[in-house]
Design an enzyme around this catalytic site. Structure first.
Site, PDB file in Angstrom:
ATOM      1  N   THR A  97       0.877  -1.037   0.032  1.00  0.00           N
ATOM      2  CA  THR A  97       0.006  -0.187   0.112  1.00  0.00           C
ATOM      3  C   THR A  97       0.795   1.252  -0.017  1.00  0.00           C
ATOM      4  O   THR A  97       1.686   1.373   1.059  1.00  0.00           O
ATOM      5  CB  THR A  97      -0.855  -0.076   1.323  1.00  0.00           C
ATOM      6  N   LYS A 173      -6.811   1.089  -3.401  1.00  0.00           N
ATOM      7  CA  LYS A 173      -6.521   0.351  -2.192  1.00  0.00           C
ATOM      8  C   LYS A 173      -6.484   1.504  -1.042  1.00  0.00           C
ATOM      9  O   LYS A 173      -6.758   1.330   0.084  1.00  0.00           O
ATOM     10  CB  LYS A 173      -5.095  -0.354  -2.441  1.00  0.00           C
TER      11      LYS A 173
END
Length: 297
Positions: A97, A173
Site C-alpha cells: 500500500t 487500495k
C-alpha cells in the site's frame, strides 16, 4: 507459457500467497530477510534464494509483498538490486500500500530500463492469502498482464483491472484503507463504550455481529479483543501509515476527510502509547476506564 515466478516477503500475506503459487504448480522462488523462513517454506516445494537479486535473475515475474514504498525502493534500487537483476520484459508486481503518485512514477522508472510493472495492492487477510482468495486491485499495461496473469489467478479470487497505467490500483487500495481504518476505530469505540457501561463483552459481540451495526472489521477485530490476543496480523503502525496515505492523497486536492483524520489520530495515540507493533485492534487500549478481556492461558 507458464512464467517463472518469485515472491519476496514471506510475512502474513506473502507466505499464503507463496503457498497458493505452489499449490497451483508454479514452484515459486522465494526470498525473505529471515532465511530460515524461506528455507522452511521451500522444504515443501519451491526454491529458497540466498538474495533478492538471485531470485530476480531467474524469474519472469517478481511479486513484492514488503511493507511500504521505502522497502520497495531499497529492494529494487538499493541493497536488493532487483531492478538491475531482472531480465528485460519481465514484470515487477508491487503489492504494498503506497502513495499512488509514487506508484505511477515507479512504472516510468522501470519502463526506462526495459521492465514491466503492475500496480497491484492486495486485501483479504492472511487466511484468504493462504487459500488463494485475496483481492488484487491492479493497474498496468496489457503487456504486463500478458506475462503475469497466470500468477495473479493463482493468488487471488478477484483480480480487478482498474486502468492501463499504474496508480489506479493504489488509489482504490488507499480508499479501501480509509474504510478499514475508520471501521476498526469505530468498532473499538463501540466495544469500549460497552465495556465502560458494564455490558458483557461476549454478549455485545454476539448481538452486534447479528445486527445492522455489524461490519467485517467489527466481527474480525473485536474477536481479537475478546480473546485478549493482540498478536499482530496487521499492526497499529500499518494504519498510522495507511491512513496517513489517505490524508496525503486527499490533501493534494484539498478534499476534507473528517472521519479519516480522527481515526488516524486514534492510531497515532495507540502507537505513541506503546502499542505500535500490536494488532491494530489494540487501538481500543486508548480508551480510559475500561477493563479489557484478558488472554486465556
Amino acid at each position: 507459457m507458464t512464467p517463472m515466478v518469485g515472491l519476496i516477503g514471506l510475512g502474513a500475506m506473502g507466505m499464503g500467497m507463496a503457498a497458493s503459487l505452489r499449490r497451483a504448480g508454479l514452484a515459486p522462488r522465494v526470498f525473505d530477510l529471515r532465511s530460515d523462513v524461506a528455507e522452511a517454506f521451500a522444504r515443501d516445494g519451491g526454491v529458497a534464494c540466498a538474495t533478492a537479486a538471485d531470485l530476480a535473475t531467474a524469474c519472469d515475474v517478481v511479486v513484492s509483498v514488503v511493507v511500504d514504498a521505502r522497502q520497495t525502493e531499497d529492494l529494487l534500487f538499493g541493497s536488493g538490486r532487483v531492478a538491475a537483476s531482472m531480465r528485460a520484459g519481465s514484470v515487477f508486481v508491487m503489492c504494498s500500500t503506497v502513495d499512488p503518485a509514487w506508484s505511477a512514477g515507479l512504472e516510468a522508472r522501470l519502463a526506462a530500463i526495459g521492465l514491466l510493472y503492475l500496480d497491484a495492492p492486495i486485501s483479504g487477510g492472511a487466511a484468504r492469502a493462504a487459500s488463494g482468495e485475496i483481492t488484487m486491485m491492479t493497474a498496468g499495461s496489457p503487456e504486463a498482464y500478458a506475462v503475469c496473469q497466470p500468477v495473479l489467478d493463482a493468488m487471488a479470487a478477484k483480480v480487478y483491472r482498474l486502468g492501463k497505467r499504474a496508480g489506479a490500483g493504489s488509489k482504490v487500495k488507499v480508499i479501501n484503507q480509509l474504510l478499514a481504518g475508520v471501521h476498526i476505530a469505530a468498532a473499538a469505540e463501540a466495544m469500549a463504550l460497552g465495556l465502560r457501561e458494564g455490558v458483557d463483552a461476549a454478549a455485545l459481540y454476539e448481538v452486534i455481529t447479528h445486527s445492522a451495526g455489524n461490519s467485517w472489521m467489527f466481527e474480525n477485530r473485536m474477536a481479537h479483543v475478546l480473546a485478549g490476543d493482540y498478536t499482530p496480523l496487521s499492526a497499529v503502525d500499518i494504519f498510522v501509515k495507511d491512513l496517513g496515505l489517505v490524508l496525503d492523497m486527499a490533501r493534494a486536492s484539498k478534499f476534507p476527510l473528517p472521519l479519516s483524520s480522527t481515526a488516524h489520530q486514534m492510531f497515532m495515540q495507540a502507537s505513541s502509547a506503546g502499542f505500535a507493533r500490536q494488532d491494530d485492534s489494540a487501538v481500543i487500549k486508548i480508551f480510559p476506564g475500561i477493563d479489557l478481556p484478558e488472554k486465556k492461558p
